[in-house]
Scaffold this motif. Structure first.
Motif, PDB file in Angstrom:
ATOM      1  N   MET A 177       0.857  -1.195   0.000  1.00  0.00           N
ATOM      2  CA  MET A 177       0.000   0.000   0.000  1.00  0.00           C
ATOM      3  C   MET A 177       0.886   1.235   0.000  1.00  0.00           C
ATOM      4  SD  MET A 177      -3.360   0.631   2.319  1.00  0.00           S
ATOM      5  CE  MET A 177      -2.520   0.646   3.896  1.00  0.00           C
ATOM      6  N   ARG A 178       0.417   2.260  -0.675  1.00  0.00           N
ATOM      7  CA  ARG A 178       1.205   3.486  -0.731  1.00  0.00           C
ATOM      8  C   ARG A 178       0.368   4.655  -0.236  1.00  0.00           C
ATOM      9  NH1 ARG A 178       3.853   5.428  -5.737  1.00  0.00           N
ATOM     10  NH2 ARG A 178       1.760   5.170  -6.551  1.00  0.00           N
ATOM     11  N   ALA A 179       1.076   5.683   0.229  1.00  0.00           N
ATOM     12  CA  ALA A 179       0.403   6.901   0.671  1.00  0.00           C
ATOM     13  C   ALA A 179       1.257   8.096   0.261  1.00  0.00           C
ATOM     14  CB  ALA A 179       0.215   6.892   2.180  1.00  0.00           C
ATOM     15  N   ILE A 180       0.595   9.221   0.119  1.00  0.00           N
ATOM     16  CA  ILE A 180       1.282  10.467  -0.217  1.00  0.00           C
ATOM     17  C   ILE A 180       0.987  11.478   0.885  1.00  0.00           C
ATOM     18  CG2 ILE A 180       1.474  12.350  -1.907  1.00  0.00           C
ATOM     19  CD1 ILE A 180       2.192   9.870  -3.296  1.00  0.00           C
ATOM     20  N   ILE A 181       2.021  12.137   1.382  1.00  0.00           N
ATOM     21  CA  ILE A 181       1.824  13.275   2.281  1.00  0.00           C
ATOM     22  C   ILE A 181       2.358  14.508   1.567  1.00  0.00           C
ATOM     23  CG2 ILE A 181       2.430  14.313   4.505  1.00  0.00           C
ATOM     24  CD1 ILE A 181       2.724  11.524   5.651  1.00  0.00           C
ATOM     25  N   GLN A 182       1.478  15.481   1.376  1.00  0.00           N
ATOM     26  CA  GLN A 182       1.886  16.747   0.746  1.00  0.00           C
ATOM     27  C   GLN A 182       2.010  17.802   1.835  1.00  0.00           C
ATOM     28  OE1 GLN A 182      -1.184  17.419  -2.290  1.00  0.00           O
ATOM     29  NE2 GLN A 182       0.456  17.231  -3.809  1.00  0.00           N
TER      30      GLN A 182
END
Lengths: 83, 83
Positions: free
Chosen positions: B1-6
């Motif tokens: 699973m991947r996630a992005i934090i901006q």
């Protein structure tokens, strides 16, 4: 109209900052984090009336020629719907 | 699973790097560009089997406490579908 240009190291290029973040988080007990890669993004406001096609082709050129280093970085241009 | 934090400066905080980029692009003839704001993102690989809820709550905490400066920056966490 707005657009986002994301720039990050190519997958084949070592990302020392991302690796440092990964190690720091893992050593703080976040074993669920397998890896972190860091990149930057540019959020761009475009003048009203700019066509999507013009915007996209201009921004693709800017991303390739000015905002990224194509030797070591990949970029992605996203033109957002007018809000 | 991947996630992005901006992570980016709050709208109320001056972004000198974004302003410099805006001026450089406009002076090169890109009058259609009204403004640029720069930010960074973290692309995070999560161990298989991590639940979306656990991932989101852990990453929200990391974003707020480690990866951003909440005095001057906003963050946004996006957990992506497993590919």
């Amino acid at each position: 109209m707005r657009a986002i240009i994301q720039v990050a190291f190519k997958k084949t290029v070592l990302d020392p900052q991302g690796r440092a973040i990964t190690q720091a988080l893992q050593s703080h007990g976040h074993e669920e984090i397998l890896g972190v890669r860091q990149g930057k993004f540019f959020e761009i406001d475009l003048a009203p009336g700019t066509s999507r096609e013009t915007a996209r082709s201009n921004l693709e050129r800017l991303a390739a020629e000015v905002l990224s280093n194509p030797v070591i970085e990949d970029y992605e241009v996203t033109v957002l719907e007018p809000s």
